[in-house]
Each structure stands twice: as C-alpha cells, then as structure tokens.
Design an enzyme around this catalytic site. Structure first.
Site, PDB file in Angstrom:
ATOM      1  N   ASP A 173       0.896  -1.156   0.000  1.00 53.51           N
ATOM      2  CA  ASP A 173       0.000   0.000   0.000  1.00 53.51           C
ATOM      3  C   ASP A 173       0.940   1.212   0.000  1.00 53.51           C
ATOM      4  O   ASP A 173       2.129   1.100   0.333  1.00 53.51           O
ATOM      5  CB  ASP A 173      -0.866  -0.046   1.265  1.00 53.51           C
ATOM      6  CG  ASP A 173      -1.625   1.236   1.489  1.00 53.51           C
ATOM      7  OD1 ASP A 173      -2.162   1.781   0.508  1.00 53.51           O
ATOM      8  OD2 ASP A 173      -1.656   1.717   2.628  1.00 53.51           O
TER       9      ASP A 173
ATOM     10  N   ASP B 229      -0.036   5.166   0.788  1.00 56.19           N
ATOM     11  CA  ASP B 229      -0.241   6.163   1.865  1.00 56.19           C
ATOM     12  C   ASP B 229      -0.222   5.487   3.232  1.00 56.19           C
ATOM     13  O   ASP B 229      -0.992   4.572   3.485  1.00 56.19           O
ATOM     14  CB  ASP B 229      -1.579   6.879   1.658  1.00 56.19           C
ATOM     15  CG  ASP B 229      -1.575   7.729   0.390  1.00 56.19           C
ATOM     16  OD1 ASP B 229      -2.393   7.469  -0.499  1.00 56.19           O
ATOM     17  OD2 ASP B 229      -0.705   8.604   0.287  1.00 56.19           O
TER      18      ASP B 229
HETATM   19  C1  LIG Z   1      -5.385   6.324   2.085  1.00 58.76           C
HETATM   20  C2  LIG Z   1      -5.672   5.858   0.693  1.00 58.76           C
HETATM   21  O1  LIG Z   1      -4.496   5.501  -0.030  1.00 58.76           O
HETATM   22  P1  LIG Z   1      -3.683   4.147   0.235  1.00 58.76           P
HETATM   23  O2  LIG Z   1      -3.448   4.072   1.733  1.00 58.76           O
HETATM   24  O3  LIG Z   1      -4.557   2.996  -0.266  1.00 58.76           O
HETATM   25  O4  LIG Z   1      -2.398   4.318  -0.540  1.00 58.76           O
HETATM   26  C3  LIG Z   1      -6.347   7.016   0.036  1.00 58.76           C
HETATM   27  O5  LIG Z   1      -5.587   7.790  -0.588  1.00 58.76           O
HETATM   28  O6  LIG Z   1      -7.557   7.155   0.206  1.00 58.76           O
HETATM   29 MG   LIG Z   2      -2.692   3.326   3.331  1.00 63.27          MG
END
Ligand SMILES: C[C@H](OP(=O)(O)O)C(=O)O
Ligand SMILES: [Mg+2]
Length: 308
Positions: A29, A31
């Site tokens: 992942d 973010d």
């Molecule tokens: C938090 C999420 O991003 P990720 O954690 O899936 O990269 C989002 O940007 O809504």
């Molecule tokens: Mg995330």
C-alpha cells in the site's frame, strides 16, 4: 506460514527472513506505508529497492485516486523508489479498467474526481463531463432542474478537492435515473499525512453522495479483490506466495485476506495493534479478515533481514 497459525504476531528477528523467503511478490500500500503525503517513510526506499535486488516482485496497490500510474512513477522516482508505472495499481487506473472491462460502459461518466481520473478514463476511451470547481448558482428550483447530459450512464466518485454541493446535486439528479451506474474509487475516510496529520479521505465524499442519492456505490478499491485481479491479470503471481503490506485493517489487510495473501500491518498509518486485537477477540468471523498475520512498527523493520 499457514492461515491456521496464530495471527497478529509481531514480526522480528528470524521470522522476518522466514516470511520473506516464503514469498515471491510483495504488494505495498502507499499512503501510510511507503510514504505519508510527499514524505517517504524512513527506510522505505531501501526496503523496496533491496527487495527488488533480491529478486522479489514488488507492486504498489493504492486506494488513492489522485494520480495516474505515470504520475505515481514520477513521485516514486523523485523519492528514490526503484519502481515503474506498470507496477503501480492506483484507483484512477483501476476504476477506468473496471468501467471498461467489468461494466462494459457505453456512455459518459459524470465525474466527481481528479484530473488523473479524467486522464485514465480517456486512456480507455471513456469520456467524462469535466473536472474542477463547480459552484452553486441560482435558486433551489434551478438546482433541481440542472441540465443533464443524456450520454451520461455512470456517476463516478473519487478524491475531488473541488467537491461541492453543486457536484453532489448533479450526481443526485443523475442517480435518480435507476439505470445510471454508481461507482466509487474507495471508502478510506482519512488520508494519513506526515507528522501524524490527516485530511478527510474519499470515503467521506462517497458517503455524502450515497446519502443524498439513497443508493450504494460499487467500490473498486481495497478491500474489493478487483485491485488484485487487475494486478494478477498483468503479472504471473501466486497468491500463496504474495505478501500484502498495509496500514489499514479494513482495506489493505482485508484485501489480503480476501485474496488469500499473507498480510503484514505497519503502524506508520491509520490502524493500530489494539484495533487488530479487538477484531481478533471479537469472535466475529467477518472481522477475522481484518486481523493481520504479522505487524511491524514500520517497514524499516524489514531492513536487517534484507541487509544481512
Ligand atoms: C489512504 C488511501 O491511499 P492508500 O493508503 O490505499 O495508498 C487514500 O488515498 O484514500
Ligand atoms: Mg494506506
């Protein structure tokens, strides 16, 4: 490593190498895991680059819809990550793929979202009604009679810094037509940023439109297995030898569980060990999918096994 074993184990020492030796692919992942906002998590670039040097396949699976794959590759390069755009699966790209291949959409999209979403939609031949500010004008009667584009066959909601009452109203008017598709990129309610800060996430915008329209959107992002299906359709990966690394139990870890992957929670983003243990102790079967196999303070905890 089998799913029958005790879960939510702190990953350290010999267990790190044992886990890494048991996988060929690592899905990160973004973010809250490899970066927060525009700041890389300390040690994250070394972890990603060393995994690749050791022959692991590394992919990035993000619910963030604000960037195209190309934009993500540029951000990663600027932060020192060895990554190509083909290895990035963001919801701007995956949502366009979903509309094209799953919905087989014939028609335009009323888009609440980013210019990146516009670019990815147009890259698969799907037109949309425009992005950017849309301010209210006129009186309530005018709002109820906003002109609707007859070619619009879907309302799509992603992260939109220009979200407004008028955009919500237009979506409401389109969604009153029951044959109009309703798709959201993700339900993350907050976006983790540097310094432990956060801002409201796409999930807040999607809930607003769902509440107004009294309809539930299909969501493309994690924990929907579509994100993994997108990746698996392009790359030869064996779920049994894949590790999903995330900061959210209800998206990243649940996706991993849904797809039969090994799962690792990192504490540099949204979820906590207490959250995971609460799910574990709940006795609720549905919540067990949100219990990670392992957890670390940060993905930098993988470094000693990679540098050894
Ligand atoms: C938090 C999420 O991003 P990720 O954690 O899936 O990269 C989002 O940007 O809504
Ligand atoms: Mg995330």
């Amino acid at each position: 490593m089998t799913s029958a074993k005790k879960k939510c184990t702190r990953l350290s020492g010999a267990l790190v190498r044992q886990l890494l030796d048991s996988v060929d692919s690592v899905l990160f992942d973004c973010d809250g895991v490899i970066w927060r906002g525009d700041q890389a998590v300390p040690g994250a670039t070394q972890v990603v680059n060393l995994l690749k040097e050791k022959g692991k396949k590394v992919f990035f699976v993000t619910n963030n819809s604000s960037k195209t794959r190309k934009m993500y590759a540029e951000k990663m390069s600027a932060l020192g990550f060895d990554a190509t755009e083909d290895e990035v699966f963001g919801t701007a790209y995956c949502c366009a793929a979903y509309l094209k291949t799953v919905c087989e959409l014939r028609g335009k999209v009323f888009l609440i979202g980013s210019d990146a979403m516009r670019q990815e939609l147009e890259a698969v031949g799907i037109q949309q009604t425009g992005v950017g500010p849309d301010h209210v004008s006129g009186k309530q009667a005018d709002w109820a009679n906003v002109p609707l584009d007859p070619e619009v066959k879907a309302v799509v909601v992603g992260f939109d810094e220009h979200f407004s009452y008028m955009k919500m109203n237009r979506a409401f008017q389109y969604l009153a037509q029951r044959d109009c598709l309703f798709v959201g990129t993700n339900r993350d309610t907050r976006l983790p940023l540097e310094g432990g800060k956060a801002v409201p996430g796409t999930g807040c915008l999607l809930l607003a439109v769902e509440t107004a329209a009294q309809r539930q959107a299909e969501t493309v992002g994690k924990p929907n297995h579509f994100m993994f299906d997108c990746l698996a359709s392009k790359f030869d990966v064996n779920p049994d030898r894949c590790l999903m690394v995330g900061d959210r139990l209800d998206t990243d870890i649940l996706l991993g569980s849904n797809c039969g992957l090994k799962t690792l929670l990192t504490l540099t983003g949204v979820s906590t060990v207490a959250d995971a243990e609460a799910h574990q102790k709940s006795g609720c079967t549905e919540r067990q999918g949100m219990v990670p196999d392992y957890y670390v303070e940060s993905i930098a905890d993988l470094l000693p096994a990679l540098q050894g």
